[in-house]
Design a protein around this motif. Sequence first.
Motif, short mmCIF file in Angstrom:
data_model
loop_
_atom_site.label_atom_id
_atom_site.label_comp_id
_atom_site.label_asym_id
_atom_site.label_seq_id
_atom_site.Cartn_x
_atom_site.Cartn_y
_atom_site.Cartn_z
N GLU A 2 18.61 -17.47 7.58
CA GLU A 2 18.69 -16.09 7.08
C GLU A 2 17.81 -15.96 5.85
OE1 GLU A 2 23.30 -15.76 7.70
OE2 GLU A 2 22.46 -13.76 7.36
N VAL A 3 16.99 -14.93 5.84
CA VAL A 3 16.10 -14.71 4.69
C VAL A 3 16.46 -13.38 4.03
CG1 VAL A 3 14.22 -16.12 5.61
CG2 VAL A 3 14.30 -13.68 6.16
N GLU A 4 16.16 -13.30 2.74
CA GLU A 4 16.52 -12.12 1.94
C GLU A 4 15.31 -11.23 1.73
OE1 GLU A 4 19.57 -11.59 1.03
OE2 GLU A 4 20.34 -13.55 1.69
N SER A 5 15.57 -9.98 1.44
CA SER A 5 14.49 -9.04 1.13
C SER A 5 13.63 -9.57 -0.02
CB SER A 5 15.12 -7.69 0.74
OG SER A 5 14.11 -6.79 0.41
N GLN A 10 11.86 -12.27 -0.10
CA GLN A 10 11.69 -13.74 -0.12
C GLN A 10 10.30 -14.11 0.42
OE1 GLN A 10 14.98 -15.80 1.69
NE2 GLN A 10 13.96 -17.78 1.62
N THR A 13 6.09 -11.52 2.40
CA THR A 13 7.50 -11.61 2.04
C THR A 13 8.35 -10.88 3.08
OG1 THR A 13 7.27 -9.63 0.70
CG2 THR A 13 7.06 -11.74 -0.44
N ALA A 14 9.63 -11.22 3.11
CA ALA A 14 10.54 -10.58 4.07
C ALA A 14 10.79 -9.13 3.64
CB ALA A 14 11.85 -11.35 4.13
N GLY A 26 13.21 -7.26 4.50
CA GLY A 26 14.64 -7.01 4.39
C GLY A 26 15.39 -8.26 4.80
N ARG A 27 16.71 -8.19 4.72
CA ARG A 27 17.53 -9.33 5.14
C ARG A 27 17.40 -9.48 6.66
NH1 ARG A 27 22.16 -11.90 2.97
NH2 ARG A 27 23.60 -12.45 4.63
N ALA A 28 17.17 -10.70 7.13
CA ALA A 28 16.93 -10.88 8.57
C ALA A 28 17.11 -12.35 8.95
CB ALA A 28 15.50 -10.46 8.92
N ALA A 84 17.46 -9.11 13.86
CA ALA A 84 18.74 -8.65 13.30
C ALA A 84 19.83 -8.83 14.33
CB ALA A 84 18.62 -7.17 12.93
#
Length: 396
Positions: A281-284, A286, A297-298, A300-302, A321
């Motif tokens: 899981e990656v964060e917005s 990141q 970068t990501a 959003g959260r995904a 998602a």
Amino acid sequence: MIDTREGEQSGQEGMDEFPGSAEGKHVIGAFAGQRKGPSLICTAGIHGNEPAGVEALKRVLDTLHAHPQTFSGRLVALLGNTEAFSQGRRYVEKDLNRMWEKDRIAQLTAHKAEDLKHEDREQFELLEVLKSATRGNPGDVYFMDLHTSSADGPPFAVLNDSLYSRSFARKFPLPLVLGFEEELRGTLADYMDSLGHVSAGVEAGQHTSSLAVDHLESLIWIALVCAGNLSQEQVPEIQHHYQRLADCCRDLPSFIEVRYRHPVKRDDEFVMQPGFRSFQEVESGQLLARDRQGDLTAPGRAFLLLPLYQNEGEDGFFLAAAVRPFWIQLSAWIRPLRLDRLLHWLPGVDRHPEEEGVLLVNARIARWYTLDFFHLLGFRRRPSKGARFVMVHRKG
Ligand SMILES: [Zn+2]
């Protein structure tokens, strides 16, 4: 290296013409039962640097040949890209798992095999083998394409969101990933699905990991049971196979949907940040990778899928998602109602002038019908340029 002992101990039919021919090198092996039944066709090594599927198929075939038992239908094991496989490369000239669009195939088959080379030749030969393997039992063919990746991670199944493919793969103790079909054109699994065969792709972990072979072996046994070639009682270790897969997928969502693909071109200088794995899981915000344009970068959260840690390949990473099981169930109820046939009455939605089951959606007018709405009713988006979405209805 390739075992073509098919039919030695059983009533094998249909693949016998290939040993010794150009197509024969694609046959890893086959096993046929005395009783009529479904065909499970598995391909491995369609990317030549992914030997785990070949190894797993050999293990299952060896066990079946050593302990012949009441088996319905047959298992056919095929090697995808033989030339790249012998060189340990993903492909020689182009990716054999991005070449299965119907118009391209029509052009290819207008040639003679001897005029083709590398992946074109491989595809031509594979088409012949697949034609033979599926002959005689349309509608009763199950297809699995076995893969591994450069990054580590748990095994997962990739499927086209037709109800028939979904009901097959749902029996696997693996997370199911939807939506690759909208990001990747011309995969073999997509082509087999378009012919009406139950079809799934599988990612089993890192290319050289022995665990990936174990996972694929377990999955092939489970698929033989789910397709109806064998009963659970005929596979003494079946509980072990279910458990082995369930153990590495604990705490993962049952369904996720790909929302983003990061494409990579040869001169992008793409470098993934180290240490990522599939389903992480990656964060917005990141940092995921860098290329010549800077940081990637990501958004959003995904869930991150298939981060690229090899020089070959055009997919840097995917972001996905979770899909709530409620939506999956709802679409299974709604699709048989065939509401898709009424959609062209909605503002901003028109029938395609030439193709049946295809809608053109003006995204500005039909803003409130999200992509999810069309997915729910059994449509997939076809990659297209221009102001309108092209939505294609699935067969099942
Ligand atoms: Zn692959």
